[in-house]
Design a protein around this motif. Sequence first.
Motif, short mmCIF file in Angstrom:
data_model
loop_
_atom_site.label_atom_id
_atom_site.label_comp_id
_atom_site.label_asym_id
_atom_site.label_seq_id
_atom_site.Cartn_x
_atom_site.Cartn_y
_atom_site.Cartn_z
N ILE A 102 0.83 -1.21 0.00
CA ILE A 102 0.00 0.00 0.00
C ILE A 102 0.87 1.26 0.00
O ILE A 102 0.63 2.20 -0.76
CB ILE A 102 -0.94 0.00 1.23
N TYR B 132 -16.51 4.12 -4.01
CA TYR B 132 -15.30 4.09 -4.83
C TYR B 132 -15.53 3.36 -6.15
O TYR B 132 -14.94 3.72 -7.17
CB TYR B 132 -14.14 3.46 -4.06
N LEU C 48 -6.44 5.66 -4.53
CA LEU C 48 -5.92 5.89 -3.18
C LEU C 48 -4.41 5.77 -3.14
O LEU C 48 -3.79 6.09 -2.15
CB LEU C 48 -6.49 4.84 -2.22
N PHE C 49 -3.82 5.25 -4.22
CA PHE C 49 -2.43 4.83 -4.11
C PHE C 49 -1.47 5.83 -4.73
O PHE C 49 -1.73 6.38 -5.80
CB PHE C 49 -2.23 3.47 -4.79
N GLY C 50 -0.36 6.02 -4.06
CA GLY C 50 0.72 6.80 -4.63
C GLY C 50 0.55 8.31 -4.49
O GLY C 50 1.40 9.06 -4.93
N THR C 51 -0.56 8.78 -3.90
CA THR C 51 -0.67 10.22 -3.65
C THR C 51 0.19 10.59 -2.45
O THR C 51 0.45 9.75 -1.59
CB THR C 51 -2.12 10.65 -3.37
N PRO D 203 -2.75 15.54 -1.47
CA PRO D 203 -3.70 14.48 -1.12
C PRO D 203 -5.08 14.69 -1.72
O PRO D 203 -5.92 13.83 -1.62
CB PRO D 203 -3.77 14.57 0.41
N ASP E 52 -7.34 12.06 -3.84
CA ASP E 52 -8.16 10.96 -3.34
C ASP E 52 -9.35 11.48 -2.54
O ASP E 52 -10.02 10.73 -1.87
CB ASP E 52 -7.32 10.00 -2.50
N ARG E 53 -9.58 12.78 -2.58
CA ARG E 53 -10.75 13.30 -1.86
C ARG E 53 -11.96 13.24 -2.76
O ARG E 53 -12.00 13.87 -3.81
CB ARG E 53 -10.47 14.72 -1.38
N ARG F 40 -3.05 13.95 9.12
CA ARG F 40 -2.76 12.95 8.08
C ARG F 40 -1.28 12.57 8.13
O ARG F 40 -0.93 11.41 7.93
CB ARG F 40 -3.11 13.56 6.71
N SER G 185 -9.68 8.46 6.27
CA SER G 185 -9.32 9.26 5.09
C SER G 185 -10.03 8.79 3.84
O SER G 185 -9.68 9.20 2.73
CB SER G 185 -7.81 9.22 4.87
N ARG G 186 -11.04 7.91 3.98
CA ARG G 186 -11.70 7.40 2.79
C ARG G 186 -12.75 8.35 2.23
O ARG G 186 -13.29 8.13 1.17
CB ARG G 186 -12.35 6.02 3.06
N ARG G 187 -13.04 9.41 2.95
CA ARG G 187 -13.92 10.44 2.40
C ARG G 187 -13.27 11.80 2.62
O ARG G 187 -12.51 11.99 3.57
CB ARG G 187 -15.29 10.43 3.06
N GLY G 188 -13.58 12.73 1.73
CA GLY G 188 -12.95 14.04 1.83
C GLY G 188 -13.61 14.94 2.85
O GLY G 188 -13.00 15.90 3.33
N ARG H 94 -13.88 13.16 8.64
CA ARG H 94 -12.52 12.94 9.12
C ARG H 94 -12.37 13.33 10.59
O ARG H 94 -11.77 12.61 11.38
CB ARG H 94 -11.53 13.72 8.26
N THR I 36 6.00 12.15 0.99
CA THR I 36 5.72 10.79 1.46
C THR I 36 4.35 10.32 0.96
O THR I 36 3.39 11.09 0.95
CB THR I 36 5.74 10.75 3.00
N VAL I 37 4.31 9.06 0.55
CA VAL I 37 3.05 8.48 0.08
C VAL I 37 2.09 8.28 1.26
O VAL I 37 2.50 7.80 2.32
CB VAL I 37 3.32 7.13 -0.62
N VAL I 38 0.83 8.69 1.06
CA VAL I 38 -0.17 8.56 2.13
C VAL I 38 -1.16 7.46 1.78
O VAL I 38 -1.31 7.08 0.62
CB VAL I 38 -0.96 9.87 2.35
N PHE I 39 -1.83 6.95 2.79
CA PHE I 39 -2.97 6.06 2.56
C PHE I 39 -4.02 6.23 3.67
O PHE I 39 -5.15 6.56 3.40
CB PHE I 39 -2.53 4.60 2.46
#
Lengths: 418, 320
Positions: free
Chosen positions: A114, A393, A402-405, A410, A413-414, B41, B102-105, B110, B316-319
Amino acid sequence: MDTLLLARLQFATTTSLHFLFVTLSLGLVVFVAGMQTAYAVSGKAVYARMTKFWGTLYVINYALGIVTGLVMEFQFGLNWGGLSEVAGNVFGAPLALETLIAFFVEATFLGMWIFGWNRLPKWIHLALIWLVAVAAYASALWVLAANAFLQNPVGHEMRNGRAYLTDFGALLRNDSLTDSLLHVVSAALLAGGLFVAGISAWHFIRRTDEVEVFRRSLRWGVVAAPVGAFSIIHFGFLQEVAIERYQPMKLAVMYQEPARLEAARQLMLQRFGPGDFAPPSWIAIPYQIMMNGAFVLALATLACLVLLFRNWLVRLRVPLYALVVMMPVPFVLVIMGWLVREVGRQPWAVYGLLTTEKAVSDVPPGLVLASYVGFTLVLGLLVVLDYWLIATYARRGPRHTLFGTTLAEPARDRLTAY
Amino acid sequence: MDLVWAVLLGLLFCGYFVVDGFDIGTGLLLRRVGHTEGERRALLTAIGPFFLGNEVWLVAVGGVLAGAFPLVKDRALGGMYPLVVVGLLVWVLRDASIWFRSRRGSLGWRAGWDRMLVVTSAAFAAFWGLFIGAALAGLPPAGATAGAARLAGPYPLLWAVAMVALFAAHGSVFLAVRLSGDLMKRAEATAARLLRPAAGLLALAVSAGAVLVLPKRWEVLLSAVLIGGLGAAALWAARAAVRRGRHGRALTLTSLAAASPVAVLLVRLAGDLPGAAADDDTLRTLGGFALVTLPLLVAAQAWMWWAFRRRVDAGTVVFF
């Protein structure tokens, strides 16, 4: 309500929820790994987009697989003390190996996959998702080896009322294991295939602009689904050989034929003496639903496969709707299958060795009821939220990965930015 | 063979407290150290790559208990039934907060999950405190379930407070290691504030245990006080290391401290569980597998730490 009933309901509920998510995880991970491989080999951007899109749905689904699994692992210790007392020496071994060999590796590498997007070298990143996939299937193997021991206890001897492990290899050669494992794997492939095909079909119905991603995804899903469906049926019926040999009463109740039932009753009388050793007769219903459902899916997915010819699948449009409708069906069938396998084992927790009544811990029913309500409410709510996120999604399509942002950007992915 | 498995169980359980300890600590401090949405985040990204690989240590503890010590598992889980159920629910909600957040903006979504994460992380730390405090008095006999007085009496509650402080301090030092810029400074300041109270509470919890709860056997008392004292001293020393900017050294010290409560517990229970291990044949079979896989597990975790060793910054990559 008594402790036994509540403990059984609690386990059935948690396990059923768990299966919904692990079935899809097992199925989807193969697609994600396959798509990433296609990307690594061909370098085509469309495969990267496919990997990220289906990977997103895979990891959102994975979250609930984990949390329901955590609750399950510790429920054995909470509610089923008699099981460890009598069979802990044997039953615990595959479960221990599942955590150490399979899940530990799976979770570690999934975290790296991930967060490794755009960071780790391409081939190493690809190797990670394959390791996750292999570990996931190894996990299924150990869990089913433990379950197969409950269906057909092998590799042990009884001394002073406790089982002692004498032959570990026998746990893995158990007749109740191989076909069941392949049956479960086929179900995962079918569920994954119909999930991929169904969501792709939805995008064609809505005429979204991600044609290339969903054209290829639809093909992958439609090709995989009938393979899964036909091997489910194959390994489903093969299992009945082992069931007839080791659990004749279960098979008789599944079939509900008077002659078979009577013969099985005689066998039970010979083997265990007087008493009722039949599972509840209602397991014939989930059995019928599972079997007929699998037949319908096998034919329907085969028809879809044929319609890939000259793209009739998309041009006729009706099959697209059918694919969307079929998406949830494998999940229903999976639950039915587990009901047949587990309720069909009753009244035994470990067949012939330990009844479920004696396997349950001596806990006040009030406590079990409270924990049942707690687990069901919390997990139930999270399941609903998780499916809602997956649907969101899935609808948004591959633009919102979701990946690589990175922290600096960010916003991609919002979802509200859509 | 029993001993090998007991040591493995001890290492896994201690390791769990070290690695999930800073995840719990980060969750606790999420809104205190991170003031804006972006900063929060960044905090979640600090634990992100390790989060899954950390909590599996506890899953492995459960697995080793099931395979090698099935009867201990029943006495620990069944004996403290209500506490364990609450702990599991808190764990599940903690995980869900991290996964869903973080799955919704939507900022409301959040912020809601952020609050949930703070509350459940605090509750999870407190759960471990209650668990250790209650278990230090000895596991309930087989088949019995301890009542509320035993599980949430004054002594377990003292441990609950100590564990919240300990994990928060451990988490703040971890954040000082992982973050950069202003956030790192803020984590340092938080660590400097938390480390001494945490050291004091840990010392108090262990010494109160020696007087009130622990069995009066000199070897148990001596090792408990020694381990607890070392843990408290490590926290105290970590403060000086943080102030001198030696973050790595500080994290090593707080890691020792985070493992110390489990070590005390194992010392306490070791004499109580003769014959609790599984049969030798089972242990030998498992041992064969463990011999092959444990080096691989260690290598996998080491690789994970190496791959994500860089401090969190804008790139840095986020998730999560």
